[in-house]
Scaffold this motif. Structure first.
Motif, PDB file in Angstrom:
ATOM      1  N   SER A 251      10.729   3.716   2.474  1.00  0.00           N
ATOM      2  CA  SER A 251      10.702   5.055   3.068  1.00  0.00           C
ATOM      3  C   SER A 251       9.337   5.357   3.655  1.00  0.00           C
ATOM      4  CB  SER A 251      11.049   6.103   2.005  1.00  0.00           C
ATOM      5  OG  SER A 251      12.215   5.722   1.305  1.00  0.00           O
ATOM      6  N   SER A 252       8.287   4.793   3.034  1.00  0.00           N
ATOM      7  CA  SER A 252       6.933   4.963   3.563  1.00  0.00           C
ATOM      8  C   SER A 252       6.003   3.915   2.961  1.00  0.00           C
ATOM      9  CB  SER A 252       6.405   6.371   3.242  1.00  0.00           C
ATOM     10  OG  SER A 252       6.366   6.558   1.847  1.00  0.00           O
ATOM     11  N   GLY A 253       4.818   3.781   3.550  1.00  0.00           N
ATOM     12  CA  GLY A 253       3.818   2.847   3.037  1.00  0.00           C
ATOM     13  C   GLY A 253       3.557   1.700   3.972  1.00  0.00           C
ATOM     14  N   GLU A 254       3.002   0.625   3.419  1.00  0.00           N
ATOM     15  CA  GLU A 254       2.578  -0.499   4.241  1.00  0.00           C
ATOM     16  C   GLU A 254       2.721  -1.796   3.453  1.00  0.00           C
ATOM     17  OE1 GLU A 254      -0.617   0.068   7.687  1.00  0.00           O
ATOM     18  OE2 GLU A 254      -1.538  -0.151   5.725  1.00  0.00           O
ATOM     19  N   ILE A 255       3.156  -2.857   4.123  1.00  0.00           N
ATOM     20  CA  ILE A 255       3.240  -4.183   3.499  1.00  0.00           C
ATOM     21  C   ILE A 255       2.602  -5.194   4.449  1.00  0.00           C
ATOM     22  CG2 ILE A 255       4.785  -6.008   2.675  1.00  0.00           C
ATOM     23  CD1 ILE A 255       6.801  -3.741   1.995  1.00  0.00           C
ATOM     24  N   ILE A 256       1.589  -5.904   3.954  1.00  0.00           N
ATOM     25  CA  ILE A 256       0.843  -6.853   4.782  1.00  0.00           C
ATOM     26  C   ILE A 256       0.829  -8.212   4.086  1.00  0.00           C
ATOM     27  CG2 ILE A 256      -1.403  -7.341   5.860  1.00  0.00           C
ATOM     28  CD1 ILE A 256      -1.926  -4.255   5.624  1.00  0.00           C
ATOM     29  N   VAL A 257       1.217  -9.257   4.786  1.00  0.00           N
ATOM     30  CA  VAL A 257       1.201 -10.612   4.212  1.00  0.00           C
ATOM     31  C   VAL A 257       0.368 -11.516   5.106  1.00  0.00           C
ATOM     32  CG1 VAL A 257       2.574 -12.642   3.624  1.00  0.00           C
ATOM     33  CG2 VAL A 257       3.416 -10.379   3.041  1.00  0.00           C
ATOM     34  N   GLY A 258      -0.646 -12.120   4.521  1.00  0.00           N
ATOM     35  CA  GLY A 258      -1.512 -13.027   5.266  1.00  0.00           C
ATOM     36  C   GLY A 258      -2.114 -12.367   6.504  1.00  0.00           C
ATOM     37  N   GLY A 259      -2.461 -11.097   6.389  1.00  0.00           N
ATOM     38  CA  GLY A 259      -3.088 -10.376   7.500  1.00  0.00           C
ATOM     39  C   GLY A 259      -2.104  -9.817   8.521  1.00  0.00           C
ATOM     40  N   ARG A 260      -0.821 -10.132   8.348  1.00  0.00           N
ATOM     41  CA  ARG A 260       0.193  -9.685   9.298  1.00  0.00           C
ATOM     42  C   ARG A 260       0.925  -8.466   8.737  1.00  0.00           C
ATOM     43  NH1 ARG A 260       5.490 -12.868  10.214  1.00  0.00           N
ATOM     44  NH2 ARG A 260       6.404 -11.890  12.059  1.00  0.00           N
ATOM     45  N   VAL A 261       0.960  -7.406   9.503  1.00  0.00           N
ATOM     46  CA  VAL A 261       1.646  -6.193   9.052  1.00  0.00           C
ATOM     47  C   VAL A 261       3.159  -6.405   9.187  1.00  0.00           C
ATOM     48  CG1 VAL A 261       1.966  -3.712   9.403  1.00  0.00           C
ATOM     49  CG2 VAL A 261      -0.285  -4.747   9.775  1.00  0.00           C
TER      50      VAL A 261
ATOM     51  N   LYS B 279       0.831  -1.204   0.000  1.00  0.00           N
ATOM     52  CA  LYS B 279       0.000   0.000   0.000  1.00  0.00           C
ATOM     53  C   LYS B 279       0.869   1.258   0.000  1.00  0.00           C
ATOM     54  CE  LYS B 279      -3.697  -0.607   2.724  1.00  0.00           C
ATOM     55  NZ  LYS B 279      -4.426  -0.504   4.018  1.00  0.00           N
ATOM     56  N   ASP B 280       0.810   1.978  -1.094  1.00  0.00           N
ATOM     57  CA  ASP B 280       1.452   3.286  -1.209  1.00  0.00           C
ATOM     58  C   ASP B 280       2.917   3.253  -0.744  1.00  0.00           C
ATOM     59  OD1 ASP B 280       1.290   5.866  -2.086  1.00  0.00           O
ATOM     60  OD2 ASP B 280       0.606   6.685  -0.179  1.00  0.00           O
ATOM     61  N   MET B 281       3.633   2.245  -1.223  1.00  0.00           N
ATOM     62  CA  MET B 281       5.007   2.036  -0.784  1.00  0.00           C
ATOM     63  C   MET B 281       5.973   2.902  -1.602  1.00  0.00           C
ATOM     64  SD  MET B 281       8.059   0.022  -1.022  1.00  0.00           S
ATOM     65  CE  MET B 281       7.722  -1.132  -2.296  1.00  0.00           C
ATOM     66  N   CYS B 282       6.834   3.626  -0.916  1.00  0.00           N
ATOM     67  CA  CYS B 282       7.877   4.411  -1.566  1.00  0.00           C
ATOM     68  C   CYS B 282       9.231   4.000  -1.005  1.00  0.00           C
ATOM     69  CB  CYS B 282       7.695   5.911  -1.307  1.00  0.00           C
ATOM     70  SG  CYS B 282       6.159   6.597  -1.927  1.00  0.00           S
ATOM     71  N   LYS B 283      10.255   4.023  -1.883  1.00  0.00           N
ATOM     72  CA  LYS B 283      11.616   3.766  -1.420  1.00  0.00           C
ATOM     73  C   LYS B 283      12.567   4.740  -2.106  1.00  0.00           C
ATOM     74  CE  LYS B 283      15.251   1.791   0.336  1.00  0.00           C
ATOM     75  NZ  LYS B 283      15.594   1.950   1.750  1.00  0.00           N
ATOM     76  N   GLU B 284      13.283   5.479  -1.294  1.00  0.00           N
ATOM     77  CA  GLU B 284      14.261   6.428  -1.827  1.00  0.00           C
ATOM     78  C   GLU B 284      15.655   6.011  -1.373  1.00  0.00           C
ATOM     79  OE1 GLU B 284      12.917  10.029  -0.073  1.00  0.00           O
ATOM     80  OE2 GLU B 284      11.210  10.223  -1.436  1.00  0.00           O
ATOM     81  N   TYR B 285      16.613   6.147  -2.276  1.00  0.00           N
ATOM     82  CA  TYR B 285      18.018   5.926  -1.915  1.00  0.00           C
ATOM     83  C   TYR B 285      18.774   7.239  -2.087  1.00  0.00           C
ATOM     84  CZ  TYR B 285      17.240   0.888  -2.802  1.00  0.00           C
ATOM     85  OH  TYR B 285      16.800  -0.395  -2.790  1.00  0.00           O
ATOM     86  N   PRO B 286      19.712   7.497  -1.207  1.00  0.00           N
ATOM     87  CA  PRO B 286      20.634   8.597  -1.507  1.00  0.00           C
ATOM     88  C   PRO B 286      21.664   8.073  -2.511  1.00  0.00           C
ATOM     89  CG  PRO B 286      21.158   7.578   0.616  1.00  0.00           C
ATOM     90  CD  PRO B 286      20.014   6.808   0.046  1.00  0.00           C
ATOM     91  N   ASN B 287      22.045   8.868  -3.509  1.00  0.00           N
ATOM     92  CA  ASN B 287      23.109   8.395  -4.403  1.00  0.00           C
ATOM     93  C   ASN B 287      24.433   9.066  -4.060  1.00  0.00           C
ATOM     94  OD1 ASN B 287      23.119  10.896  -5.554  1.00  0.00           O
ATOM     95  ND2 ASN B 287      22.417  10.252  -7.578  1.00  0.00           N
ATOM     96  N   ASP B 288      25.464   8.750  -4.825  1.00  0.00           N
ATOM     97  CA  ASP B 288      26.815   9.223  -4.498  1.00  0.00           C
ATOM     98  C   ASP B 288      26.914  10.749  -4.545  1.00  0.00           C
ATOM     99  OD1 ASP B 288      27.315   6.564  -4.432  1.00  0.00           O
ATOM    100  OD2 ASP B 288      28.198   6.471  -6.435  1.00  0.00           O
ATOM    101  N   GLN B 289      26.081  11.387  -5.377  1.00  0.00           N
ATOM    102  CA  GLN B 289      26.135  12.846  -5.516  1.00  0.00           C
ATOM    103  C   GLN B 289      25.281  13.553  -4.455  1.00  0.00           C
ATOM    104  OE1 GLN B 289      25.521  11.042  -8.751  1.00  0.00           O
ATOM    105  NE2 GLN B 289      27.749  10.922  -8.596  1.00  0.00           N
ATOM    106  N   GLY B 290      24.775  12.779  -3.483  1.00  0.00           N
ATOM    107  CA  GLY B 290      23.958  13.381  -2.442  1.00  0.00           C
ATOM    108  C   GLY B 290      22.535  13.686  -2.887  1.00  0.00           C
ATOM    109  N   GLN B 291      22.163  13.214  -4.076  1.00  0.00           N
ATOM    110  CA  GLN B 291      20.780  13.383  -4.541  1.00  0.00           C
ATOM    111  C   GLN B 291      19.926  12.199  -4.101  1.00  0.00           C
ATOM    112  OE1 GLN B 291      22.384  13.383  -8.368  1.00  0.00           O
ATOM    113  NE2 GLN B 291      21.953  15.532  -8.822  1.00  0.00           N
ATOM    114  N   VAL B 292      18.624  12.321  -4.329  1.00  0.00           N
ATOM    115  CA  VAL B 292      17.704  11.259  -3.931  1.00  0.00           C
ATOM    116  C   VAL B 292      17.262  10.475  -5.167  1.00  0.00           C
ATOM    117  CG1 VAL B 292      15.387  10.801  -3.043  1.00  0.00           C
ATOM    118  CG2 VAL B 292      16.878  12.419  -1.860  1.00  0.00           C
ATOM    119  N   VAL B 293      17.425   9.154  -5.124  1.00  0.00           N
ATOM    120  CA  VAL B 293      16.912   8.298  -6.193  1.00  0.00           C
ATOM    121  C   VAL B 293      15.567   7.746  -5.747  1.00  0.00           C
ATOM    122  CG1 VAL B 293      17.312   6.210  -7.569  1.00  0.00           C
ATOM    123  CG2 VAL B 293      19.256   7.625  -6.844  1.00  0.00           C
TER     124      VAL B 293
END
Ligand code: ADP
Ligand code: ADP
Length: 236
Positions: free
Chosen positions: A59-69, A5-19
């Motif tokens: 970075s944000s969001g929700e992951i639920i498997v078989g009713g377990r958060v 649910k509405d999952m986001c993932k950001e990585y910092p890269n070598d140049q200090g920017q956000v991927v």
């Protein structure tokens, strides 16, 4: 069975920017279905898969498997990968060369927290090897197996724990075209027979169309399209 649910993932890269590797990813997979993340290299498939496995913390969001958060940014929940009951096979499936087929498949049972008896290990391993049609090869050296057999052994090693969710990241990409074609159908048969809910990652559209119950087409960290193989094929 699986809810992302509405999952986001950001990585910092070598140049200090956000991927922004994964952006607002949402999908649900019903029990026993094979769901495919399809898209070109770098679109965020592996990031999504690793987040479900708990190898990455989103970075944000929700992951639920078989009713377990398993993960929730709002509720500050993060369940460790080894507590998730999820099996994984990567493209670079690592077979232990110094172990025979039986010991390769038994490995997760031996290192896990639960202690199994010799008989229990034997039962589980033989069942997993049977599922991938490697019966009779138990004592063979793993390095003496063909590419396709090694691939199936990697799969048996994921199946031996009987996970409620199976994650497959380009599991056929290291095989030649002919073997890939054959393994594609074996995989489908196996997944159907065992009724294991499976998330499949590939950049190969024909593979996705042949295997999936449902496909998410990804591009630049987003899901662009979500539908059955027929819908994806007819409205690309
Ligand atoms: P794929 O073959 O699925 O595209 P990659 O080869 O891009 O996967 O990535 C392999 C591993 O390297 C993954 O664990 C991924 O998280 C990590 N990775 C990918 N891109 C970067 C990057 N720019 N910096 C650091 N790690 C990366
Ligand atoms: P895919 O599996 O579709 O090839 P990935 O999920 O591996 O895509 O990567 C999505 C994006 O995130 C890419 O731009 C990749 O370089 C970047 N990325 C992945 N892992 C890392 C990491 N550990 N550090 C920095 N950037 C990463």
């Amino acid at each position: 069975m699986l809810i992302v649910k509405d999952m986001c993932k950001e990585y910092p890269n070598d140049q200090g920017q956000v991927v922004r590797a994964a952006q607002h990813i949402s999908f649900e997979v019903a029990q026993g279905k094979l769901f495919t993340l399809l898209g070109p290299s770098g679109c965020g498939k592996t990031t999504t898969l690793r987040s479900i496995a708990g190898l990455e913390k989103p970075s944000s969001g929700e992951i639920i498997v078989g009713g377990r958060v398993l993960y929730s940014s709002d509720r500050k929940i993060f369940i460790a990968p080894n507590q998730r009951d999820i099996g994984m096979v990567f493209q670079s499936y690592a077979i232990w060369p110094h172990m025979n087929v039986f010991e390769n498949a038994a490995f997760p049972l031996r290192v896990g927290k639960v202690k199994y008896s010799k008989k229990q290990i034997e039962d589980k391993v033989l069942r997993a090897l049977h599922a991938v049609a490697l019966d009779g090869l138990e004592s063979r050296e793993a390095t003496k197996l063909s590419g396709g057999q090694q691939q199936r052994l990697a799969l048996a090693r994921a199946l031996v724990m009987e996970p409620q969710l199976l994650l497959l990241d380009e599991p056929l990409s290291n095989l030649d075209a002919k073997l890939r074609e054959r393994m594609r159908f074996e995989l489908k048969r196996l997944q159907r027979d065992l009724g294991i809910t499976t998330i499949y990652v590939t950049h190969d559209q024909s593979e996705a169309l042949a295997l999936s119950n449902e496909i998410a087409v990804m591009k630049s960290g987003h899901i662009m399209q979500l539908g059955s193989p027929r819908e994806i094929y007819e409205h690309p």
